[in-house]
Design an enzyme around this catalytic site. Sequence first.
Site, mmCIF file in Angstrom:
data_model
loop_
_atom_site.group_PDB
_atom_site.id
_atom_site.type_symbol
_atom_site.label_atom_id
_atom_site.label_comp_id
_atom_site.label_asym_id
_atom_site.label_seq_id
_atom_site.Cartn_x
_atom_site.Cartn_y
_atom_site.Cartn_z
ATOM 1 N N CYS A 79 0.907 -1.292 0.050
ATOM 2 C CA CYS A 79 -0.129 0.010 -0.067
ATOM 3 C C CYS A 79 1.011 1.269 -0.074
ATOM 4 O O CYS A 79 1.479 1.627 -1.191
ATOM 5 C CB CYS A 79 -0.977 -0.090 1.253
ATOM 6 S SG CYS A 79 -2.436 1.339 0.813
ATOM 7 N N HIS A 187 -3.737 -4.777 -0.224
ATOM 8 C CA HIS A 187 -3.384 -5.414 0.989
ATOM 9 C C HIS A 187 -3.445 -6.860 0.813
ATOM 10 O O HIS A 187 -4.358 -7.465 1.175
ATOM 11 C CB HIS A 187 -4.314 -4.903 1.962
ATOM 12 C CG HIS A 187 -4.023 -3.429 2.285
ATOM 13 N ND1 HIS A 187 -3.020 -2.910 3.417
ATOM 14 C CD2 HIS A 187 -4.525 -2.246 1.924
ATOM 15 C CE1 HIS A 187 -2.983 -1.736 3.488
ATOM 16 N NE2 HIS A 187 -3.859 -1.261 2.775
ATOM 17 N N GLU A 189 -2.498 -8.989 3.209
ATOM 18 C CA GLU A 189 -2.740 -9.594 4.352
ATOM 19 C C GLU A 189 -4.185 -9.121 4.680
ATOM 20 O O GLU A 189 -4.628 -9.869 5.636
ATOM 21 C CB GLU A 189 -1.735 -8.803 5.397
ATOM 22 C CG GLU A 189 -2.323 -7.291 6.008
ATOM 23 C CD GLU A 189 -1.955 -6.331 4.926
ATOM 24 O OE1 GLU A 189 -2.078 -5.238 5.204
ATOM 25 O OE2 GLU A 189 -1.563 -6.604 3.674
#
Length: 205
Positions: A79, A187, A189
């Site tokens: 990001c 992202h 994650e």
Amino acid sequence: MIGIVDYNAGNIKSVERALGFLRAPYILSKNPKDLENCDKLIFPGVGEAKYAMEQLKITGFDGFLKDWAKAQKPLLGICLGSQIIFEHSEEGDTECLGILKGSIRHFSSLWNGESGLKVPHMGWNNLEYINGSSPLFDGVDSKSDFYFVHSYLIQPKDETIVKAFADYGCRVPACVSEGSVTAFQFHPEKSGKAGLKILENYINQ
């Protein structure tokens, strides 16, 4: 051992949870010296480019990250961390790390006329792989959805380093890779199984 760069501007908890789920050993630190002996780094980030660069300078991570990349050690930006590795951001007219050549521009400067789309670009988008993709996408279908939250986007000088893009009123570089540096605008994650697979690939690279 994975090192997570903590410079007071990162989305740390979700990265920690993902690595914990993958049972990957990691070190989280605000001190560059603690990460010197790591095999790989994750450079996350949320928020504003100018503040992030100020924090990198305060913590000493600005020089550390430049030296790390120069030494061809694996670096993964996420990001905001995928943006400020470039030379300049329109956000706050900010001089960035300059690890990769290119700039960061606001969506409004790339859309031709009214797009009807909201900024920030927030939500799930699938990708299209280009320029040979990246080994970090091994085992990940290109139509998998990934989670984005951003108002600015990467504009590299060398377009061949873009390995995947999303469509949001224009072509949005979603993955760039050059040398030992790979960066995701989305992202991983926060992107479910597909995102975890990408992180697993990075850990095992």
